[in-house]
Design an enzyme around this catalytic site. Structure first.
Site, PDB file in Angstrom:
ATOM      1  CG  ASP A  60      29.815  29.265  43.297  1.00  0.00           C
ATOM      2  OD1 ASP A  60      29.968  30.260  42.564  1.00  0.00           O
ATOM      3  OD2 ASP A  60      29.648  28.116  42.863  1.00  0.00           O
ATOM      4  CG  ASN A  93      30.018  36.687  44.537  1.00  0.00           C
ATOM      5  OD1 ASN A  93      29.392  36.322  45.527  1.00  0.00           O
ATOM      6  ND2 ASN A  93      31.313  36.977  44.570  1.00  0.00           N
ATOM      7  N   GLY A  94      27.647  35.889  40.813  1.00  0.00           N
ATOM      8  CA  GLY A  94      27.147  36.183  39.471  1.00  0.00           C
ATOM      9  C   GLY A  94      25.633  35.997  39.391  1.00  0.00           C
ATOM     10  NE  ARG A  95      25.143  30.591  40.455  1.00  0.00           N
ATOM     11  CZ  ARG A  95      25.479  29.585  41.242  1.00  0.00           C
ATOM     12  NH1 ARG A  95      24.589  28.671  41.555  1.00  0.00           N
ATOM     13  NH2 ARG A  95      26.701  29.486  41.704  1.00  0.00           N
ATOM     14  CD1 TRP A  96      22.477  38.016  46.029  1.00  0.00           C
ATOM     15  CD2 TRP A  96      23.389  39.737  44.895  1.00  0.00           C
ATOM     16  NE1 TRP A  96      22.175  39.173  46.713  1.00  0.00           N
ATOM     17  CE2 TRP A  96      22.722  40.238  46.040  1.00  0.00           C
ATOM     18  CE3 TRP A  96      24.040  40.637  44.047  1.00  0.00           C
ATOM     19  CZ2 TRP A  96      22.687  41.609  46.347  1.00  0.00           C
ATOM     20  CZ3 TRP A  96      23.994  41.992  44.354  1.00  0.00           C
ATOM     21  CH2 TRP A  96      23.335  42.474  45.488  1.00  0.00           C
ATOM     22  NE  ARG A 124      30.117  36.750  36.085  1.00  0.00           N
ATOM     23  CZ  ARG A 124      29.631  35.635  36.625  1.00  0.00           C
ATOM     24  NH1 ARG A 124      28.447  35.190  36.299  1.00  0.00           N
ATOM     25  NH2 ARG A 124      30.345  34.959  37.492  1.00  0.00           N
ATOM     26  CG  HIS A 137      32.449  39.485  41.578  1.00  0.00           C
ATOM     27  ND1 HIS A 137      32.277  38.179  41.953  1.00  0.00           N
ATOM     28  CD2 HIS A 137      32.620  39.460  40.220  1.00  0.00           C
ATOM     29  CE1 HIS A 137      32.346  37.388  40.883  1.00  0.00           C
ATOM     30  NE2 HIS A 137      32.547  38.152  39.823  1.00  0.00           N
ATOM     31  CD  GLU A 164      40.489  25.358  37.979  1.00  0.00           C
ATOM     32  OE1 GLU A 164      40.335  26.051  39.006  1.00  0.00           O
ATOM     33  OE2 GLU A 164      41.175  24.318  37.950  1.00  0.00           O
ATOM     34  CG  ASN A 165      37.747  31.986  39.337  1.00  0.00           C
ATOM     35  OD1 ASN A 165      37.822  32.085  40.554  1.00  0.00           O
ATOM     36  ND2 ASN A 165      36.728  31.374  38.736  1.00  0.00           N
ATOM     37  CD1 TRP A 166      44.568  32.194  36.814  1.00  0.00           C
ATOM     38  CD2 TRP A 166      44.441  34.374  36.351  1.00  0.00           C
ATOM     39  NE1 TRP A 166      45.273  32.867  37.793  1.00  0.00           N
ATOM     40  CE2 TRP A 166      45.212  34.203  37.528  1.00  0.00           C
ATOM     41  CE3 TRP A 166      44.222  35.673  35.884  1.00  0.00           C
ATOM     42  CZ2 TRP A 166      45.766  35.278  38.230  1.00  0.00           C
ATOM     43  CZ3 TRP A 166      44.775  36.743  36.577  1.00  0.00           C
ATOM     44  CH2 TRP A 166      45.533  36.540  37.730  1.00  0.00           C
TER      45      TRP A 166
END
Ligand code: IPE
Ligand code: MG
Length: 250
Positions: free
Chosen positions: A2, A4-7, A15, A19, A49-51
Site C-alpha cells: 500500500d 503507491n498513490g500517496r508516493w 497515480r 504503481h 474492491e479495486n474494481w
C-alpha cells in the site's frame, strides 16, 4: 503493498507513476525474499474492491501487470520461482489471463519459492466460495457434512497448496487487514510499517523478519510447553491438530 498513490502524489506525479515505482519494489522484494530463503511470498496486487477505482487507473494497472509478467518470467525461471495466483482470475481481461497462464505454465516446475499474486482477490468472497463449493458437494451426495473439518474447508480455499501463513506485512501506515487472507491470518504475526510501498527496500523486509523472529508464537499453548519442544518443527498447525485429535507425536 500500500502507498503507491500517496508516493506519487507527494511528487506531483500521476497515480500510475506510483504503481510503476511499486513494481520496482516488487522486483527488489521478490529477489530479497528468495535469497533469504522464504518459501512463499504472497503479494496483494489487486483486490475485489479495486474494481471500483477510476477505469483509467484499472487499465494502467492491467497494463503494468502484463508487462511485469512478461519481463519477470525469465527471471523467475533463473531464480527458481514458481508463479501462482489467488483470487478470481477469471474476472481479469482475457489478455491478462493469457499471460498469467503462460507464466504459470513456464514456471510450474520451479521449487525455490512460490510467488503468489492476489488478483481480484477478496477474503470474504474466498470464504463464501469455499462454503458454496462444500454445500454443492453435500447437496449432490459426494460429501458428508459431518466430515467437514478444518482440513476439508482449507482445501477449498485459494491457498490450499500454500504453506501456513507466518507473517503479514502492511506498508504505508494503515492498520487494517482490508479483506486479505482473513482465514489464513488466524495465527500469523502482523507487522505494520509507515513506509510507502515504493520506498520499501530490502532492509525493511529484513527488519520485519528480525522482529518476527523475536516474537514468541504460542498458538494458544503456554510458553513453558513451547520451551520443551524444538521450535521449528513444532510450529505447525497440522501437528497441533493431531495433538488435539489425541495423537500427540512426542
Ligand atoms: C496500492 O497502492 C497498490 C494497489 C492497490 C494496486 P494504492 O494505490 O492503494 O496507494 P494509496 O493508498 O492511494 O497511497
Ligand atoms: Mg491504498
Amino acid at each position: 503493498m500500500d502507498g503507491n498513490g500517496r508516493w506519487a502524489k507527494k511528487r506531483f506525479l500521476p497515480r500510475i507513476a506510483g504503481h510503476r515505482a511499486g513494481v520496482k519494489t516488487v522486483d527488489r522484494i521478490v529477489s530479497a525474499s528468495r535469497s533469504i530463503g522464504i518459501k512463499a511470498l504472497t503479494l496483494y496486487a489487486f483486490s475485489d474492491e479495486n474494481w471500483g477505482r477510476p477505469s483509467r487507473e484499472i487499465t494502467g494497472l492491467m497494463r503494468i501487470l502484463k508487462e511485469f509478467l512478461i519481463k519477470e518470467t525469465p527471471r523467475m525461471l533463473r531464480e527458481e520461482i514458481r508463479f501462482n495466483t489467488i483470487g478470481m482470475v477469471e474476472d481479469l481481461p482475457e489478455f491478462i489471463q493469457e499471460v498469467i497462464q503462460e507464466s504459470k505454465e513456464k514456471t510450474k516446475d520451479q521449487g525455490g519459492m512460490v510467488l503468489t499474486l492476489a488478483l481480484s482477490y477478496g477474503a470474504r468472497r474466498e470464504i463464501v466460495e469455499a462454503a458454496r463449493k462444500l454445500a454443492k458437494k453435500a447437496a449432490n451426495g459426494t460429501l458428508d457434512p459431518e466430515q467437514i473439518d478444518l482440513g476439508c474447508f482449507e482445501s477449498e480455499l485459494f491457498t490450499a497448496d500454500l504453506p501456513e501463513l507466518d507473517l503479514l506485512i502492511r506498508t504505508s501506515g494503515e492498520y487494517r487487514i482490508s479483506n486479505f487472507l482473513l482465514y489464513q491470518i488466524a495465527y500469523a504475526e502482523l507487522y505494520f510499517t509507515e513506509t510507502l510501498w515504493p520506498d520499501y527496500v530490502e532492509k525493511d523486509l529484513h527488519e520485519a523478519i528480525i522482529e518476527f523472529g523475536k516474537r514468541e508464537r504460542r498458538f494458544g499453548l503456554t510458553g513453558e510447553q513451547l520451551k520443551k519442544k524444538e521450535k521449528a518443527s513444532f510450529f505447525s498447525m497440522k501437528r497441533l491438530r493431531s495433538w488435539k485429535a489425541g495423537k500427540p507425536d512426542e
